[in-house]
Write an enzyme that holds these catalytic residues in place. Structure first.
Site, short mmCIF file in Angstrom:
data_model
loop_
_atom_site.label_atom_id
_atom_site.label_comp_id
_atom_site.label_asym_id
_atom_site.label_seq_id
_atom_site.Cartn_x
_atom_site.Cartn_y
_atom_site.Cartn_z
N SER A 78 0.82 -1.22 0.00
CA SER A 78 0.00 0.00 0.00
C SER A 78 0.85 1.26 0.00
O SER A 78 0.52 2.26 -0.66
CB SER A 78 -0.92 0.01 1.22
OG SER A 78 -1.74 -1.13 1.23
N ASN A 79 1.97 1.25 0.72
CA ASN A 79 2.83 2.43 0.80
C ASN A 79 3.66 2.65 -0.45
O ASN A 79 4.31 3.68 -0.59
CB ASN A 79 3.71 2.36 2.04
CG ASN A 79 2.91 2.50 3.31
OD1 ASN A 79 2.55 3.59 3.71
ND2 ASN A 79 2.59 1.37 3.93
N LYS A 197 -0.50 -11.02 6.59
CA LYS A 197 -0.21 -9.68 7.11
C LYS A 197 -1.54 -9.08 7.53
O LYS A 197 -2.42 -8.85 6.70
CB LYS A 197 0.45 -8.80 6.06
CG LYS A 197 0.69 -7.37 6.56
CD LYS A 197 1.02 -6.40 5.44
CE LYS A 197 1.09 -4.97 6.00
NZ LYS A 197 1.25 -3.95 4.95
N SER A 199 -3.34 -5.92 9.06
CA SER A 199 -3.18 -4.49 9.34
C SER A 199 -4.36 -3.91 10.11
O SER A 199 -4.42 -2.70 10.30
CB SER A 199 -3.00 -3.73 8.01
OG SER A 199 -1.82 -4.11 7.37
N GLY A 223 0.69 -5.66 10.75
CA GLY A 223 0.70 -4.75 9.62
C GLY A 223 0.98 -3.31 9.96
O GLY A 223 0.84 -2.43 9.11
#
Length: 328
Positions: A78-79, A197, A199, A223
């Protein structure tokens, strides 16, 4: 010799022919032996002033990251602004990272797409580009129909076809959809699904996930840095944390303290990480992460449109969240 996770999935594969059985046996064997324990930054994607991927700045960031005791890197998470990159860009970024990353560092590549077919195709390309494992986010555009039945089918088909182990990715803040616990538990039995993962930040859920999958060698990753210590305390093996792009050594130190049972020291460090982590994730997001990277000597730069740079007030708030905790 095939381990239990690989052997468990072998017999049904034989119906599909020797070549598919061979491919999946190899990936299942890898899934059974791949240890995810450790800290991973989900790396940002630098852009030029024209919003092209800046591969030179990316490689300069990588030169710094290889000096930090990360277990590996997550690429196109996502980042990394993956929804704004073309498929070709996503694969080329992974290829670039693999060239610069030492062989003993894991490369986990985001390959999730909205359709199962597209996810399978991109997963194969990510593996060919050098990914050791793929991180597959829940499809969410039709979130009202993404119940356990649909998600189990999706991830099973991806894992059946993937030449590398699969890590499930639940990020409800972005997708509006949390991978149901019953689906994750069932998927943990797949010989080529390595872990998750998570989050969401629900420590009760993370602890229950670890408990219900403990016979499957299923590995859970936190996450976010904000609940990393808590996740370790209930059995998580590591973390994929946006803040590791900025305070990587500190997060690796937190991991070391937790792993060695030095919980009081870990608690002090964890508390100092909560506010800066919240700032670069749920409060201000990727633009804040990239701004903080600039302050700490990395190349963050601008985001790709339509993401906008921070306002002056947001920048001041971000600086306060780091400086008030002793990081700036």
């Amino acid at each position: 010799m095939l381990c239990f996770r690989a052997w468990r999935g072998l017999r049904p594969l034989l119906r599909g022919g020797h070549s598919s059985a061979w491919k999946r046996t190899q990936s299942c064997s890898a899934a059974a032996t791949l240890d995810l324990s450790g800290i991973y930054p989900p790396i940002a994607t630098p852009f030029t002033s024209k919003e092209d991927v800046d591969y030179q700045k990316l490689e300069e960031n990588l030169q710094q990251y290889v000096k930090i005791p990360f277990r590996g890197l997550v690429v196109q998470g996502s980042n990394g602004e993956y929804p704004y990159l073309t498929e070709e860009e996503r694969v080329e970024v992974v290829r670039t990272v693999r060239r610069s990353l030492p062989a003993n560092k894991l490369l986990m590549a985001g390959s999730g797409c909205e359709s199962t077919r597209a996810t399978i195709q991109l997963t194969e390309k990510m593996a060919a580009a050098g990914a050791d494992a793929v991180l597959v986010v829940t499809p969410c555009f039709y979130k009202g129909k993404m119940d356990s039945r649909a998600l189990i089918q999706h991830f099973t088909k991806v894992a059946d076809s993937s030449p590398v182990p699969v890590v499930l990715y639940s990020v409800p803040a972005n997708t509006g959809l949390e991978l149901p616990l019953d689906a994750a538990v069932q998927l943990s039995q797949h010989p080529n699904i390595l872990g998750l993962k998570d989050s969401g930040g629900d420590i009760t859920r993370i602890g229950l996930m670890v408990h219900k999958t403990k016979t499957q060698d299923f590995q859970v990753l936190a996450g976010s840095a904000g609940f990393l210590m808590a996740a370790y305390s209930v059995g998580a093996v590591g973390g994929v944390c946006a803040l590791a792009n900025v305070l990587g050594r500190e997060l690796c130190e937190l991991e070391r303290l937790c792993a060695s049972g030095r919980w009081e020291e870990a608690r002090v460090l964890q508390q100092r990480l909560i506010e800066p982590n919240a700032a670069v994730t749920r409060k201000l997001g990727v633009p804040a992460l990239k701004q903080a990277m600039e302050w700490f000597g990395f190349h963050g730069g601008a985001c790709r449109s339509p993401l906008q740079p921070l306002t002056e007030a947001e920048t001041q708030q971000l600086r306060w969240d780091f400086s008030s905790n002793g990081w700036l």
